[in-house]
Design a protein around this motif. Sequence first.
Motif, PDB file in Angstrom:
ATOM      1  N   ILE A 147       0.921  -1.225  -0.056  1.00 32.31           N
ATOM      2  CA  ILE A 147      -0.047   0.086  -0.136  1.00 32.31           C
ATOM      3  C   ILE A 147       0.925   1.274   0.031  1.00 32.31           C
ATOM      4  CG2 ILE A 147      -1.513   1.390   1.445  1.00 32.31           C
ATOM      5  CD1 ILE A 147      -3.040  -0.615  -0.211  1.00 32.31           C
ATOM      6  N   TRP A 148       1.938   1.176   0.921  1.00 30.94           N
ATOM      7  CA  TRP A 148       2.584   2.345   0.909  1.00 30.94           C
ATOM      8  C   TRP A 148       3.626   2.836  -0.256  1.00 30.94           C
ATOM      9  CZ3 TRP A 148       1.640   6.695   3.691  1.00 30.94           C
ATOM     10  CH2 TRP A 148       0.982   6.540   4.650  1.00 30.94           C
ATOM     11  N   SER A 149       3.878   1.427  -0.985  1.00 36.62           N
ATOM     12  CA  SER A 149       4.910   1.493  -2.180  1.00 36.62           C
ATOM     13  C   SER A 149       4.049   2.370  -2.990  1.00 36.62           C
ATOM     14  CB  SER A 149       5.310   0.024  -2.520  1.00 36.62           C
ATOM     15  OG  SER A 149       5.929   0.104  -3.818  1.00 36.62           O
ATOM     16  N   LEU A 150       2.573   1.773  -3.319  1.00 38.54           N
ATOM     17  CA  LEU A 150       1.637   2.407  -4.378  1.00 38.54           C
ATOM     18  C   LEU A 150       1.353   4.050  -3.940  1.00 38.54           C
ATOM     19  CD1 LEU A 150      -0.720  -0.487  -4.457  1.00 38.54           C
ATOM     20  CD2 LEU A 150       0.989   0.313  -6.257  1.00 38.54           C
ATOM     21  N   VAL A 151       1.404   4.359  -2.659  1.00 39.38           N
ATOM     22  CA  VAL A 151       1.161   5.760  -2.253  1.00 39.38           C
ATOM     23  C   VAL A 151       2.507   6.537  -2.911  1.00 39.38           C
ATOM     24  CG1 VAL A 151       1.159   7.450  -0.474  1.00 39.38           C
ATOM     25  CG2 VAL A 151      -0.200   5.193  -0.363  1.00 39.38           C
ATOM     26  N   PHE A 152       3.602   6.126  -2.826  1.00 44.07           N
ATOM     27  CA  PHE A 152       4.691   6.772  -3.135  1.00 44.07           C
ATOM     28  C   PHE A 152       5.034   6.757  -4.514  1.00 44.07           C
ATOM     29  CE2 PHE A 152       6.481   5.903   1.292  1.00 44.07           C
ATOM     30  CZ  PHE A 152       6.023   7.157   1.911  1.00 44.07           C
ATOM     31  N   MET A 204       7.588 -12.162   0.786  1.00 45.42           N
ATOM     32  CA  MET A 204       6.899 -13.174  -0.063  1.00 45.42           C
ATOM     33  C   MET A 204       6.478 -12.854  -1.706  1.00 45.42           C
ATOM     34  SD  MET A 204       2.950 -13.364   1.442  1.00 45.42           S
ATOM     35  CE  MET A 204       2.831 -15.298   0.942  1.00 45.42           C
ATOM     36  N   GLU A 205       6.684 -13.871  -2.332  1.00 42.24           N
ATOM     37  CA  GLU A 205       6.476 -13.850  -3.771  1.00 42.24           C
ATOM     38  C   GLU A 205       5.238 -12.970  -4.238  1.00 42.24           C
ATOM     39  OE1 GLU A 205       4.429 -17.190  -2.885  1.00 42.24           O
ATOM     40  OE2 GLU A 205       6.559 -16.628  -2.068  1.00 42.24           O
ATOM     41  N   ARG A 206       4.122 -13.191  -3.482  1.00 40.98           N
ATOM     42  CA  ARG A 206       2.993 -12.553  -4.020  1.00 40.98           C
ATOM     43  C   ARG A 206       2.817 -11.248  -3.940  1.00 40.98           C
ATOM     44  NH1 ARG A 206      -0.598 -17.357  -0.874  1.00 40.98           N
ATOM     45  NH2 ARG A 206      -0.215 -18.958  -2.414  1.00 40.98           N
ATOM     46  N   ALA A 207       4.030 -10.456  -3.526  1.00 39.89           N
ATOM     47  CA  ALA A 207       4.249  -9.164  -3.797  1.00 39.89           C
ATOM     48  C   ALA A 207       4.256  -8.680  -5.194  1.00 39.89           C
ATOM     49  CB  ALA A 207       5.261  -8.619  -3.061  1.00 39.89           C
ATOM     50  N   VAL A 208       4.515  -9.733  -6.371  1.00 38.49           N
ATOM     51  CA  VAL A 208       4.586  -9.223  -7.544  1.00 38.49           C
ATOM     52  C   VAL A 208       3.450  -8.547  -8.132  1.00 38.49           C
ATOM     53  CG1 VAL A 208       6.328 -11.233  -7.862  1.00 38.49           C
ATOM     54  CG2 VAL A 208       3.861 -11.348  -8.275  1.00 38.49           C
ATOM     55  N   VAL A 209       1.964  -8.789  -7.251  1.00 38.98           N
ATOM     56  CA  VAL A 209       1.046  -7.892  -7.652  1.00 38.98           C
ATOM     57  C   VAL A 209       1.220  -6.506  -7.582  1.00 38.98           C
ATOM     58  CG1 VAL A 209      -0.414 -10.032  -6.940  1.00 38.98           C
ATOM     59  CG2 VAL A 209       0.026  -8.150  -5.690  1.00 38.98           C
ATOM     60  N   ILE A 210       2.138  -5.930  -6.993  1.00 47.57           N
ATOM     61  CA  ILE A 210       2.236  -4.670  -6.918  1.00 47.57           C
ATOM     62  C   ILE A 210       2.610  -3.778  -8.352  1.00 47.57           C
ATOM     63  CG2 ILE A 210       3.846  -2.613  -6.082  1.00 47.57           C
ATOM     64  CD1 ILE A 210       4.406  -4.501  -3.519  1.00 47.57           C
ATOM     65  N   THR A 211       3.322  -4.666  -8.935  1.00 50.06           N
ATOM     66  CA  THR A 211       3.753  -4.281 -10.430  1.00 50.06           C
ATOM     67  C   THR A 211       2.324  -4.151 -11.248  1.00 50.06           C
ATOM     68  OG1 THR A 211       5.910  -5.443 -10.484  1.00 50.06           O
ATOM     69  CG2 THR A 211       5.069  -4.867 -12.453  1.00 50.06           C
ATOM     70  N   GLY A 212       1.466  -5.229 -11.065  1.00 44.78           N
ATOM     71  CA  GLY A 212       0.156  -5.061 -11.856  1.00 44.78           C
ATOM     72  C   GLY A 212      -0.538  -3.913 -11.515  1.00 44.78           C
ATOM     73  N   LEU A 213      -0.541  -3.658 -10.156  1.00 44.23           N
ATOM     74  CA  LEU A 213      -1.389  -2.356  -9.907  1.00 44.23           C
ATOM     75  C   LEU A 213      -0.745  -1.216 -10.319  1.00 44.23           C
ATOM     76  CD1 LEU A 213      -2.165  -3.586  -6.008  1.00 44.23           C
ATOM     77  CD2 LEU A 213      -3.685  -3.408  -8.134  1.00 44.23           C
ATOM     78  N   PRO A 268       9.976  -1.902 -11.379  1.00 44.98           N
ATOM     79  CA  PRO A 268       9.127  -3.038 -10.743  1.00 44.98           C
ATOM     80  C   PRO A 268       9.145  -4.115 -11.426  1.00 44.98           C
ATOM     81  CG  PRO A 268       8.482  -0.705 -10.668  1.00 44.98           C
ATOM     82  CD  PRO A 268       9.776  -0.739 -11.428  1.00 44.98           C
ATOM     83  N   GLY A 269       9.004  -3.897 -12.865  1.00 45.56           N
ATOM     84  CA  GLY A 269       8.805  -4.918 -13.676  1.00 45.56           C
ATOM     85  C   GLY A 269       9.918  -6.030 -13.713  1.00 45.56           C
ATOM     86  N   LEU A 270      11.244  -5.483 -13.703  1.00 47.56           N
ATOM     87  CA  LEU A 270      12.118  -6.602 -13.714  1.00 47.56           C
ATOM     88  C   LEU A 270      12.408  -7.208 -12.134  1.00 47.56           C
ATOM     89  CD1 LEU A 270      15.035  -4.300 -15.460  1.00 47.56           C
ATOM     90  CD2 LEU A 270      13.988  -6.189 -16.321  1.00 47.56           C
ATOM     91  N   LEU A 271      12.203  -6.380 -11.145  1.00 46.65           N
ATOM     92  CA  LEU A 271      12.013  -7.121  -9.706  1.00 46.65           C
ATOM     93  C   LEU A 271      11.132  -8.209  -9.847  1.00 46.65           C
ATOM     94  CD1 LEU A 271      12.292  -3.950  -7.464  1.00 46.65           C
ATOM     95  CD2 LEU A 271      14.131  -5.581  -7.854  1.00 46.65           C
ATOM     96  N   SER A 272       9.846  -8.031 -10.470  1.00 46.24           N
ATOM     97  CA  SER A 272       8.914  -8.915 -10.462  1.00 46.24           C
ATOM     98  C   SER A 272       9.193 -10.212 -11.257  1.00 46.24           C
ATOM     99  CB  SER A 272       7.548  -8.496 -10.822  1.00 46.24           C
ATOM    100  OG  SER A 272       7.076  -7.435  -9.978  1.00 46.24           O
ATOM    101  N   LEU A 273       9.907 -10.104 -12.281  1.00 49.45           N
ATOM    102  CA  LEU A 273      10.339 -11.046 -13.094  1.00 49.45           C
ATOM    103  C   LEU A 273      11.431 -11.968 -12.467  1.00 49.45           C
ATOM    104  CD1 LEU A 273      10.698  -9.363 -16.682  1.00 49.45           C
ATOM    105  CD2 LEU A 273       9.189 -11.034 -16.075  1.00 49.45           C
TER     106      LEU A 273
END
Length: 487
Positions: A151-156, A182-191, A212-217
Motif C-alpha cells: 500500500i505504501w509503495s503504491l502511495v509513493f 513473500m513472492e505474492r508481492a509481484v502483484v504490486i507491479t500489476g497495480l 518494478p517489472g524487472l524485480l517482479s520477473l
Amino acid sequence: MSWLKKNNSKLFWLFLAVLFTYVNSLNNEFVSDDVFAIVNNPKLGDFGEVFKNPFYFLRPLEYWVVSNLFGKQPEYFRLINFVFHLLTVWGVYALVPLVSFAKVKKQTKLSFKSEDVGLVAALILSVHPLGAEVVNWISAGPYVQVAGLAIWSLVFFLLAIKGEEKYYVWSLVLMLLALFTMERAVVITGLMFMFVWLLGKLKEKWKYLIIPGLLSLVWLGVSVLGVGARTESLQVNYYNDTGSVDFLRQLPVSISEYLKLFVWPVELTLYHSDLLFNNWQFGLRAVVLLGLLGSIVWMFFKNRQIFFWLSWFLICLSPTLLPLGLSWVVAERYVYLAMIGLCVVVAMGFVSLKQKWGSDGAIFLLVLLVAGMMFRTVLRNNDWQTADNLYLSAERYSTLSPQNHNNLGDIYGRQRKLNLSRDHFLRAIELNPRYADAMHNLGNTYIQMGEIEKAKESFEQAIKNNPNLWQSERALKAIEEWERKNL
C-alpha cells in the motif's frame, strides 16, 4: 510531514478502531504452524538462519530480533502483524484520494469526495472479520506485511508519477521489502501498471514501470524454480495430491466464496474445505463470477475508479487462483490485500448515500456496519486464543477437512475421550487415505484403548505412507519389546 499533521486526528481514530478490535487478541497463544516455526524451532535465534533463503529473509529477520529481545513470547511476535495491519489501514486512507482518473465520455453521475471514501474504506478494513486471520495467526503474518508494504509503495509511486519524483525511490524500497517477505508481492507491479494506464500516462511514464517489472520477473523466476520443492513439501508433509486443477470450476467457487465471506463473514474457519456443490449451486456461483466480471467491464466505460478497485480485487487474488494445486481453493489470508478493493467500492456507496440521504442516515448505517463487524472480529479473535479453540471453532465449517479431524482427534485424546478421538482420526484417514500422521495418532489412541493389534496395523500403515515417520517406527519397536517381555 504536512500530511501527517493535517490528518493526525483521523489517523488516531483509525488507530483506536484497530486497537479496540484486536486488543483481546494480543495475548493469544501460539497456534498451528506457529508451534513448528517458533516454539519448536531451536534455530530461531541463530542469525545464520536468517539468510538461508536470501530472497525471503525479512520475516526470519523479524523473528530473530523478537526472539532475542523478548524470547518466545507470542504477544511480541503477534505485535508485528498488528503494526502492519495498522499501517495497511493508514495506507488505504492515504492511497484512495490519490486514485483519480480522467472521466470517460459517458461517465455516470456518481461522484465521491475522495478523502471521505478513503476514511470509510480504511475504517471498514480496520474492523473487518476477514482480516482476523492475518492479525491473529503469527504464521500468516507475511500476508498482512506484504499488504502494508504494498500500500505504501503504491502511495509513493502515485506521488512520483504525479510529479513528486523524489518519492520513487521510497516506492521501490518498499516494494523490494515486500518481495523479500513473500513472492505474492509481484502483484504490486500489476497495480502500478493499472495506475499509469488509467491515468493515460503510459507513453509518458512507462520508464517508472521498468524496475518494478524487472524485480517482479526475478521473483517470478525464483517462484517457478521453487515449485518442485513446494510440491514435494505438500506431498510429504501434508499428503496432498498436487497437480493440475480444474480452473473453470475453481475460479467461480473461489471468487464467489470470497465475496460471500466479505458480505457475510460468519463461516470463518482455518480450513475452508466444505466447498462441494451440486450443479445448481455451482451454476449460481458461476453467475456471481460472471456478474463481477460484467460489472468490471461495465465500469470501464462508466466509472474508471470503480473499475480500478474491482480490478484490484482480482489482481491481488490472481497468484492464489493459478491452477497448479499449490494453494488452498479458499483461505482468508489470501484475500486480505484483495479485499481492500471491495472496501473502497463499499465506501463509495456510503459516500454516495451520504450525498443523497444527508449525513445522519448514512453515518447511522455506517456505525451499525462497523459495530457489527467489530463485534464479529472480537469473537473471532477468541477462536485464535488457543489451538483447541481454533480447531473446535473450525469443526462446524470444516467437516471435510482431514487436517481438522486429525486436530480434533488430538484434542479429544488429551481429554481422554478416546472413542471420539478414534472416530476423528478414522474420519481424517477416510478423507485422505495417505494421511500418515493421522494413522500414527490413531495407533497411539488404540494403545490407550488397549487394542494393541489395531495399533500395530495403524503404525505399519503410517510407515507405508510416510517412510520417514520415525515416531511410528519407534512405537512399533516399543510394542515388540513389550510383547517379548509379556508373552
